[in-house]
Design a protein around this motif. Structure first.
Motif, PDB file in Angstrom:
ATOM      1  N   VAL A 405      -2.959   8.289 -17.163  1.00  0.00           N
ATOM      2  CA  VAL A 405      -2.032   7.339 -16.838  1.00  0.00           C
ATOM      3  C   VAL A 405      -0.653   7.837 -16.543  1.00  0.00           C
ATOM      4  O   VAL A 405       0.122   6.863 -15.733  1.00  0.00           O
ATOM      5  CB  VAL A 405      -1.960   6.695 -18.489  1.00  0.00           C
ATOM      6  CG1 VAL A 405      -1.014   5.544 -18.453  1.00  0.00           C
ATOM      7  CG2 VAL A 405      -3.277   5.947 -18.722  1.00  0.00           C
ATOM      8  N   ALA A 406      -0.243   8.994 -16.913  1.00  0.00           N
ATOM      9  CA  ALA A 406       1.145   9.513 -16.568  1.00  0.00           C
ATOM     10  C   ALA A 406       1.216   9.566 -15.084  1.00  0.00           C
ATOM     11  O   ALA A 406       2.077   9.276 -14.377  1.00  0.00           O
ATOM     12  CB  ALA A 406       1.615  10.627 -17.446  1.00  0.00           C
ATOM     13  N   ILE A 407       0.002  10.207 -14.360  1.00  0.00           N
ATOM     14  CA  ILE A 407       0.075  10.501 -13.154  1.00  0.00           C
ATOM     15  C   ILE A 407       0.121   9.261 -12.351  1.00  0.00           C
ATOM     16  O   ILE A 407       0.788   9.169 -11.293  1.00  0.00           O
ATOM     17  CB  ILE A 407      -1.407  11.234 -12.800  1.00  0.00           C
ATOM     18  CG1 ILE A 407      -0.825  12.815 -13.363  1.00  0.00           C
ATOM     19  CG2 ILE A 407      -1.454  11.416 -11.428  1.00  0.00           C
ATOM     20  CD1 ILE A 407      -2.332  13.652 -13.429  1.00  0.00           C
ATOM     21  N   SER A 408      -0.806   8.212 -12.719  1.00  0.00           N
ATOM     22  CA  SER A 408      -0.804   7.157 -11.775  1.00  0.00           C
ATOM     23  C   SER A 408       0.497   6.173 -11.981  1.00  0.00           C
ATOM     24  O   SER A 408       0.800   5.471 -10.932  1.00  0.00           O
ATOM     25  CB  SER A 408      -1.945   6.182 -12.497  1.00  0.00           C
ATOM     26  OG  SER A 408      -1.802   5.693 -13.713  1.00  0.00           O
ATOM     27  N   VAL A 409       1.176   6.229 -13.181  1.00  0.00           N
ATOM     28  CA  VAL A 409       2.529   5.567 -13.213  1.00  0.00           C
ATOM     29  C   VAL A 409       3.227   6.251 -12.073  1.00  0.00           C
ATOM     30  O   VAL A 409       4.055   5.379 -11.443  1.00  0.00           O
ATOM     31  CB  VAL A 409       3.101   5.680 -14.524  1.00  0.00           C
ATOM     32  CG1 VAL A 409       4.439   4.957 -14.699  1.00  0.00           C
ATOM     33  CG2 VAL A 409       2.200   4.516 -15.462  1.00  0.00           C
ATOM     34  N   LEU A 410       3.579   7.481 -12.114  1.00  0.00           N
ATOM     35  CA  LEU A 410       4.336   8.268 -11.387  1.00  0.00           C
ATOM     36  C   LEU A 410       3.853   7.900  -9.947  1.00  0.00           C
ATOM     37  O   LEU A 410       4.817   7.595  -8.861  1.00  0.00           O
ATOM     38  CB  LEU A 410       4.414   9.723 -11.497  1.00  0.00           C
ATOM     39  CG  LEU A 410       4.975  10.360 -12.714  1.00  0.00           C
ATOM     40  CD1 LEU A 410       4.765  11.605 -12.878  1.00  0.00           C
ATOM     41  CD2 LEU A 410       6.583   9.695 -12.803  1.00  0.00           C
ATOM     42  N   LEU A 411       2.736   7.868  -9.545  1.00  0.00           N
ATOM     43  CA  LEU A 411       2.256   7.695  -8.102  1.00  0.00           C
ATOM     44  C   LEU A 411       2.480   6.040  -7.625  1.00  0.00           C
ATOM     45  O   LEU A 411       2.803   5.758  -6.597  1.00  0.00           O
ATOM     46  CB  LEU A 411       0.611   7.878  -8.237  1.00  0.00           C
ATOM     47  CG  LEU A 411       0.038   7.531  -6.712  1.00  0.00           C
ATOM     48  CD1 LEU A 411       0.829   8.586  -5.663  1.00  0.00           C
ATOM     49  CD2 LEU A 411      -1.552   7.869  -6.981  1.00  0.00           C
ATOM     50  N   ALA A 412       2.501   5.375  -8.595  1.00  0.00           N
ATOM     51  CA  ALA A 412       2.657   3.721  -8.404  1.00  0.00           C
ATOM     52  C   ALA A 412       4.006   3.669  -8.028  1.00  0.00           C
ATOM     53  O   ALA A 412       4.091   2.794  -6.977  1.00  0.00           O
ATOM     54  CB  ALA A 412       2.300   2.936  -9.595  1.00  0.00           C
ATOM     55  N   GLY A 413       4.861   4.380  -8.926  1.00  0.00           N
ATOM     56  CA  GLY A 413       6.380   4.289  -8.435  1.00  0.00           C
ATOM     57  C   GLY A 413       6.660   4.877  -7.397  1.00  0.00           C
ATOM     58  O   GLY A 413       7.757   4.343  -6.367  1.00  0.00           O
ATOM     59  N   TYR A 414       6.101   5.908  -6.680  1.00  0.00           N
ATOM     60  CA  TYR A 414       6.173   6.419  -5.521  1.00  0.00           C
ATOM     61  C   TYR A 414       5.536   5.843  -4.362  1.00  0.00           C
ATOM     62  O   TYR A 414       6.433   5.566  -3.243  1.00  0.00           O
ATOM     63  CB  TYR A 414       5.523   7.901  -5.341  1.00  0.00           C
ATOM     64  CG  TYR A 414       5.575   8.571  -4.136  1.00  0.00           C
ATOM     65  CD1 TYR A 414       6.750   9.179  -3.723  1.00  0.00           C
ATOM     66  CD2 TYR A 414       4.421   8.338  -3.221  1.00  0.00           C
ATOM     67  CE1 TYR A 414       6.790   9.790  -2.404  1.00  0.00           C
ATOM     68  CE2 TYR A 414       4.442   9.081  -1.944  1.00  0.00           C
ATOM     69  CZ  TYR A 414       5.711   9.867  -1.592  1.00  0.00           C
ATOM     70  OH  TYR A 414       5.890  10.277  -0.178  1.00  0.00           O
ATOM     71  N   ILE A 415       4.670   5.004  -4.512  1.00  0.00           N
ATOM     72  CA  ILE A 415       3.979   3.984  -3.584  1.00  0.00           C
ATOM     73  C   ILE A 415       5.045   2.920  -3.356  1.00  0.00           C
ATOM     74  O   ILE A 415       5.358   2.464  -2.084  1.00  0.00           O
ATOM     75  CB  ILE A 415       2.615   3.543  -3.860  1.00  0.00           C
ATOM     76  CG1 ILE A 415       1.618   4.389  -3.923  1.00  0.00           C
ATOM     77  CG2 ILE A 415       2.198   2.531  -2.927  1.00  0.00           C
ATOM     78  CD1 ILE A 415       0.094   4.334  -4.505  1.00  0.00           C
ATOM     79  N   SER A 416       5.541   2.304  -4.299  1.00  0.00           N
ATOM     80  CA  SER A 416       6.250   1.221  -4.250  1.00  0.00           C
ATOM     81  C   SER A 416       7.729   1.511  -3.348  1.00  0.00           C
ATOM     82  O   SER A 416       8.269   0.918  -2.740  1.00  0.00           O
ATOM     83  CB  SER A 416       6.654   0.613  -5.347  1.00  0.00           C
ATOM     84  OG  SER A 416       5.602   0.011  -6.300  1.00  0.00           O
ATOM     85  N   LYS A 417       8.355   2.856  -3.572  1.00  0.00           N
ATOM     86  CA  LYS A 417       9.656   3.163  -2.999  1.00  0.00           C
ATOM     87  C   LYS A 417       9.150   3.519  -1.655  1.00  0.00           C
ATOM     88  O   LYS A 417       9.878   3.197  -0.636  1.00  0.00           O
ATOM     89  CB  LYS A 417       9.995   4.608  -3.877  1.00  0.00           C
ATOM     90  CG  LYS A 417      11.379   4.986  -3.087  1.00  0.00           C
ATOM     91  CD  LYS A 417      11.656   6.156  -3.950  1.00  0.00           C
ATOM     92  CE  LYS A 417      12.952   6.578  -3.450  1.00  0.00           C
ATOM     93  NZ  LYS A 417      13.425   8.062  -4.194  1.00  0.00           N
ATOM     94  N   LYS A 418       8.085   4.466  -1.436  1.00  0.00           N
ATOM     95  CA  LYS A 418       7.872   4.784  -0.233  1.00  0.00           C
ATOM     96  C   LYS A 418       7.522   3.768   0.764  1.00  0.00           C
ATOM     97  O   LYS A 418       7.788   3.431   1.906  1.00  0.00           O
ATOM     98  CB  LYS A 418       6.730   5.776  -0.118  1.00  0.00           C
ATOM     99  CG  LYS A 418       6.111   6.519   1.168  1.00  0.00           C
ATOM    100  CD  LYS A 418       7.241   7.606   1.542  1.00  0.00           C
ATOM    101  CE  LYS A 418       7.009   8.438   2.808  1.00  0.00           C
ATOM    102  NZ  LYS A 418       7.940   9.364   3.024  1.00  0.00           N
ATOM    103  N   LEU A 419       6.721   2.668   0.476  1.00  0.00           N
ATOM    104  CA  LEU A 419       6.185   1.492   1.336  1.00  0.00           C
ATOM    105  C   LEU A 419       7.314   0.419   1.213  1.00  0.00           C
ATOM    106  O   LEU A 419       6.733  -0.465   1.955  1.00  0.00           O
ATOM    107  CB  LEU A 419       4.771   1.210   0.957  1.00  0.00           C
ATOM    108  CG  LEU A 419       3.651   2.125   1.105  1.00  0.00           C
ATOM    109  CD1 LEU A 419       2.282   1.405   0.403  1.00  0.00           C
ATOM    110  CD2 LEU A 419       3.690   2.556   2.449  1.00  0.00           C
ATOM    111  N   LYS A 420       8.201   0.669   0.350  1.00  0.00           N
ATOM    112  CA  LYS A 420       9.292  -0.334   0.214  1.00  0.00           C
ATOM    113  C   LYS A 420       8.554  -1.852   0.001  1.00  0.00           C
ATOM    114  O   LYS A 420       8.793  -2.986   0.700  1.00  0.00           O
ATOM    115  CB  LYS A 420      10.242  -0.504   1.219  1.00  0.00           C
ATOM    116  CG  LYS A 420      10.984   0.809   1.556  1.00  0.00           C
ATOM    117  CD  LYS A 420      11.928   0.840   2.790  1.00  0.00           C
ATOM    118  CE  LYS A 420      12.756   1.972   3.085  1.00  0.00           C
ATOM    119  NZ  LYS A 420      13.504   2.151   4.085  1.00  0.00           N
TER     120      LYS A 420
END
Length: 711
Positions: A405-420
């Protein structure tokens, strides 16, 4: 004259130079003082961040300890699963009682001290939760060894006896005569519930007020960075909590006060009660310790920040910060005009009549209810379905579910920021996550090991499947034995069947003592195992088939992947709540969301999930007064169908709501070519996506969920 004028000029130059030197020295001192104050202010904020992170970690650990110990508490106090759910939900009740008052009045008071007091109350609640263990006698479970006065003899006990006065055959009456009121669990579980309620009260100021302090006194634009660090590090709390819960569940409840060699059950037995109280004592000490530093922080850092800027000339141009302060002042003056009950109800009406917000609220409520009900009783399900001890279940939760869960939360935040991602992109990610997790949970439903063969309950005494569960404890093979049908003391026979007690297996005598106790000449086993001639039974249920262990490995892998997919939606669900209301209503929208999540999800979900589980019980324990206690064995198939069926029944409408939400937002985009930014009070400014936490100081409560509702 000329010489005098020259002397005067020299003196003037000297005085001017001294004056300039003095002014320069004053400025230098002021600048040095300003730097020192800046460093001091920055250091205090960093120290506050360290203290708050530690308190967040401790409160998350406390919440997980309760979740991992709830089945142990159920067995120790002889409650039903729904009653145990009420005990678990008392945390949310305590939190709801004071969260509004604390958030409103606490922000105007000495915030660090209130947080420190909250930590102390949380610690006291943990101590009170563990208190009943020290007030009650030793834990007693139904077993023939408890009725056996000669533990060290080689031939000690005859389970199958026609003597109606034999100890084992009339165990209930003997215990009744010994004084059932003093030996029964009575109502000591109320202390556990009150302690858990106190924990909810104590934790209420930590999240909202901690974020308020950070947002008020951190440098411009640094609050989101601080909050990100806060939640990332505090994720250690749930992981440590599950590992600590695993250790406590492996230790016997009365460790240190009884001879463990006399204990005839193991952690896989449904009568086993681990040292549930130990985790609360450790959590209490940590919470009290986490509150001490807050009493040494100042009420605010505003003076230090103002002084650090140095003197500002009256004719100096306004900086961006000054303009921002003026705007904030105007906003506060405007807010005063709409203050009071009239303004509150008007704002509440605005968010309730916002169809998109309500649609999102209902969807999130279903998600949270399903999650809380699931995570509360997952250890019980794994123990029943896959014959996994509570200790191992908690260990796996701490080493697989939470890290994924912790890894996926960080990944989701990165995806949202990277893809804007725009609002539409965030909703798409949320919808994909919800549908994917629902599909994966359907596969988890399919994985199973079936009912365990228990003579007289799930199969007949000759091992045949009756098609439906039954409760016929007596058969021709044990009809001559004067057995107590209420005793649950399972034994495994040489014929591969589990019997409810050695007496119901028709055993004539026993050999050995403690965990090495073996029962011989069992008539029911002999009738089914006539070819080999072995007719003995051993303590404990028969192990599951080999293919069950393989299915359990598949379950853990699939469950971990499901947790990863679920975690992808967490940042989206937090961010979107700010996108559907006007900027001035964001705080109220989050507060209303938290209120419903706690009231309906946190309090009610464990109760109705527990009630659905209680219906599947096949064998209830009876306490020394003859009253019904905790359930000893469930119908595995019925348990699985009700557990996953209830989750699916909640989540299917949730997906439908998310689809309607997606359609509604898409329609809004189509109505306005410029997007949602200026449409009907819909605040979808993409800058809000970059730093949503600045607009709401209560977000931390939702994101971290106090370590209880969302772990």
């Amino acid at each position: 004259m000329n010489s005098r004028q020259e002397n005067k000029a020299v003196e003037t130059d000297i005085s001017d130079s001294r004056k300039g030197s003095s002014q320069y020295s004053t400025k230098q001192i002021a600048m040095a003082s300003s730097v020192k104050k800046k460093i001091k202010c920055c250091s205090v904020m960093k120290m506050f961040m360290m203290a708050l992170t530690f308190s967040f970690t401790c409160k998350a650990l406390s919440g997980v300890i309760m979740k991992s110990s709830i089945t142990q508490i159920e067995r120790r106090f002889g409650t039903t699963t729904s009653e145990a759910g009420l005990i678990d939900g008392s945390f949310e009740i305590g939190n709801l009682l004071v969260i509004t008052l604390v958030s409103h009045f606490g922000a105007k008071s000495h915030i660090p001290r209130i947080i420190g007091i909250g930590c102390f109350i949380t610690g006291i609640g943990s101590f009170l939760t563990a208190l009943p263990h020290f007030l009650m006698g030793h834990y007693r479970y139904n077993s023939v060894s408890n009725a056996n006065p000669l533990d060290n003899s080689t031939v000690t006990y005859a389970p199958c006896s026609t003597d109606v006065n034999s100890a084992g055959n009339n165990r209930s009456s003997i215990l009744l005569e010994s004084g059932c009121k003093s030996e029964s669990g009575s109502h000591m579980w109320i202390y556990v519930m009150i302690g858990n309620l106190l924990r909810g009260i104590g934790e209420s100021p930590i999240g909202p007020l901690g974020l308020t302090y950070i947002d008020n006194f951190s440098k411009e634009g640094h609050s989101t960075f601080y909050v990100g660090i806060l939640h990332s590090i505090s994720m250690i709390g749930p992981i440590i909590g599950y590992l600590l819960g695993s250790l406590c569940a492996k230790l016997y409840v009365d460790i240190g006060s009884v001879d463990l060699s006399t204990i005839t059950i193991n952690p896989n037995d449904s009568r086993w009660v681990g040292a549930w109280w130990l985790g609360f004592l450790i959590a209490g000490v940590l919470n009290v310790a986490s509150g001490i530093p807050f009493f040494y922080f100042p009420k605010n850092l505003k003076k230090a920040r103002k002084q650090s800027t140095g003197p500002i000339p009256l004719d100096a141009p306004s900086t961006n910060e000054n303009v921002s302060q003026k705007l904030n002042f105007k906003d506060s003056e405007q807010a005063k005009k709409t203050d009071g009950l009239a303004g509150f109800f008007h704002s509440l009406k605005c968010i309730i009549t916002n169809q998109i917000y309500i649609l999102f609220l209902i969807s999130t409520l279903m998600t949270v209810s399903s999650f809380i009900g699931s995570i509360t009783y997952i250890p019980k399900y794994l123990e029943l379905e896959y014959d996994v001890s509570m200790s191992k279940s908690n260990f796996l939760m701490g080493t697989t579910t939470m890290p994924f869960v912790a890894i996926s939360v960080l990944l989701a935040g990165y995806i949202s920021k990277k893809l804007k991602l725009s609002v539409m992109g965030i909703v798409k990610l949320l919808l994909i996550s919800r549908i994917g997790s629902l599909a994966l949970q359907a596969f988890l439903w399919i994985l199973n090991c079936g009912n365990q063969p228990i003579a007289g309950l799930t199969v007949t005494y000759n091992g045949n499947d009756p098609g439906t569960t039954q409760n016929i404890p007596f058969s021709f093979c044990n009809s001559d034995c004067n057995c107590d049908a209420n005793v649950w003391d399972p034994v495994c026979g040489d014929d591969g069947l589990t019997y409810m007690s050695p007496c119901l297996a028709g055993c004539e005598y026993s050999v050995g003592h403690g965990k090495d106790l073996v029962f011989r000449n069992c008539s029911c086993v002999e009738a089914n195992n006539f070819q080999s001639g072995n007719s003995s039974v051993y303590l404990g249920k028969c192990p599951k088939a080999d293919d069950c262990s393989r299915n359990f490995i598949y379950y853990i892998i699939l469950s971990s992947f499901t947790s990863f997919v679920i975690g992808l939606a967490i940042p989206s669900s937090i961010t979107l709540i700010f996108k559907f209301v006007e900027p001035e209503l964001k705080s109220l929208a989050m507060g209303f969301n938290l209120l419903l999540m706690r009231a309906i999800g946190g309090i009610l979900a464990p109760i109705y999930f527990g009630a659905a589980i209680d219906v599947t019980c096949l064998k209830w324990d009876t306490n020394n007064c003859g009253d019904r206690g905790a359930c000893r064995i469930y119908d595995s198939t019925s348990f699985r169908n009700r557990f996953f069926g209830l989750k699916m029944a909640i989540r299917a409408p949730e997906i439908i709501c998310y689809i309607f939400l997606f359609i509604a937002i898409k329609k809004k985009y189509q109505e306005n070519n410029t997007g949602l930014a200026n449409n009907g009070g819909m605040d979808v400014d993409q800058s809000n996506l970059k730093e949503p936490l600045k607009n709401n100081k209560q977000l931390a409560s939702s994101a971290h969920a106090d370590g209880e509702s969302h772990i």
